[in-house]
Design a protein around this motif. Structure first.
Motif, short mmCIF file in Angstrom:
data_model
loop_
_atom_site.label_atom_id
_atom_site.label_comp_id
_atom_site.label_asym_id
_atom_site.label_seq_id
_atom_site.Cartn_x
_atom_site.Cartn_y
_atom_site.Cartn_z
N TRP B 34 0.86 -1.19 0.00
CA TRP B 34 0.00 0.00 0.00
C TRP B 34 0.89 1.23 0.00
N TYR B 35 0.65 2.14 -0.99
CA TYR B 35 1.38 3.39 -1.11
C TYR B 35 0.41 4.56 -1.05
N ARG B 36 0.95 5.72 -0.68
CA ARG B 36 0.18 6.96 -0.71
C ARG B 36 0.97 7.97 -1.54
N GLN B 37 0.26 8.73 -2.38
CA GLN B 37 0.91 9.73 -3.21
C GLN B 37 0.28 11.09 -2.98
N THR B 38 1.11 12.06 -2.63
CA THR B 38 0.67 13.45 -2.49
C THR B 38 1.65 14.35 -3.23
N PRO B 81 -10.42 7.70 12.77
CA PRO B 81 -11.24 8.58 11.93
C PRO B 81 -10.40 9.28 10.87
N SER B 82 -11.01 9.63 9.77
CA SER B 82 -10.28 10.30 8.68
C SER B 82 -10.14 11.79 8.98
N GLU B 83 -9.07 12.38 8.43
CA GLU B 83 -8.80 13.81 8.59
C GLU B 83 -8.49 14.40 7.21
N PRO B 84 -8.67 15.71 7.04
CA PRO B 84 -8.40 16.34 5.74
C PRO B 84 -6.99 16.06 5.23
N ARG B 85 -6.01 15.96 6.12
CA ARG B 85 -4.63 15.73 5.67
C ARG B 85 -4.41 14.32 5.14
N ASP B 86 -5.40 13.46 5.26
CA ASP B 86 -5.32 12.13 4.67
C ASP B 86 -5.67 12.14 3.18
N SER B 87 -6.13 13.26 2.70
CA SER B 87 -6.48 13.37 1.28
C SER B 87 -5.26 13.09 0.42
N ALA B 88 -5.39 12.13 -0.48
CA ALA B 88 -4.26 11.68 -1.30
C ALA B 88 -4.77 10.63 -2.26
N VAL B 89 -3.88 10.14 -3.10
CA VAL B 89 -4.18 8.97 -3.92
C VAL B 89 -3.49 7.78 -3.27
N TYR B 90 -4.25 6.74 -3.03
CA TYR B 90 -3.72 5.53 -2.39
C TYR B 90 -3.62 4.43 -3.44
N PHE B 91 -2.41 3.91 -3.57
CA PHE B 91 -2.16 2.86 -4.55
C PHE B 91 -1.89 1.54 -3.84
#
Lengths: 112, 114
Positions: B34-38, B81-91
């Motif tokens: 699992w990756y995250r891209q910002t 819980p989710s937070e605005p800074r979690d906004s990203a594309v998750y691969f």
């Protein structure tokens, strides 16, 4: 800690020109190096994987070279086409062999 | 083969809500990532599994993030819980432990937390 750098961050060339994309890494003890392509809003497509024992790998118009001792890899794209416009990323795995560290990417624009 | 499959492709949620991202790896692959891209941080590895077992979760940013792989053909990444800074594309990506360790990526899930 492995660090991977790609310079330049962006590149614009006229159609037909050859592309040269650079990737450097700080820890030369790599297992392999992988080049990816990413189109806007899309996932990553694997282009080439070059093993640590190889000096280069070719696929069609793409050629990747690897110089472990100097911590560098270069991706050459011959006779560029507008369809080559994308972001190109390089990545190397960690000591365990599969935890990838990515460079920041080079955004390429090929103008018709 | 259909490649790595991820769902949903897009997710918009409000802060505080639970988010679950899903991944189906390529059949026969025994590693899953699992990756995250910002824009700010580029691509970062969050966690990876070998043979359904979590090997390295040092990239998971906080306890709000958790990942599971109950079987060889399915994995989830949960944010609660989710937070605005979690906004990203998750691969999600998969690969074979043997051989060249080449990784193949899914199309990603674009997450927006309002």
């Amino acid at each position: 800690k492995q660090e991977v750098t790609q310079i330049p961050a962006a590149l614009s060339v006229p159609e037909g020109e050859n592309l040269v994309l650079n990737c450097s890494f700080t820890d030369s003890a790599i297992y392999n190096l992988q080049w990816f392509r990413q189109d806007p809003g899309k996932g990553l497509t694997s282009l080439l994987l070059i093993q640590s024992s190889q000096r280069e790998q070719t696929s069609g118009r793409l050629n990747a070279s690897l110089d472990k001792s100097s911590g560098r890899s270069t991706l050459y794209i011959a006779a560029s086409q507008p369809g080559d416009s994308a972001t190109y990323l390089c990545a190397v795995p960690g000591a365990a062999g599969n935890k990838l560290t990515f460079g920041g990417g080079t955004r390429v624009l090929v103008k018709p | 083969d259909a490649g790595v499959i991820q769902s949903p492709r897009h997710e918009v949620t409000e802060m505080g809500q639970e988010v679950t991202l899903r991944c189906k790896p390529i059949s026969g692959h025994n590693s899953l990532f699992w990756y995250r891209q910002t824009m700010m941080r580029g691509l970062e590895l969050l966690i990876y599994f070998n043979n359904n077992v979590p090997i390295d979760d040092s990239g998971m940013p906080e306890d709000r993030f958790s990942a599971k792989m109950p079987n060889a053909s399915f994995s989830t990444l949960k944010i609660q819980p989710s937070e605005p800074r979690d906004s990203a594309v998750y691969f999600c990506a998969s690969g074979a432990l043997a051989g060249h360790n080449e990784q193949f990526f899914g199309p990603g899930t674009r997450l927006t937390v309002l």
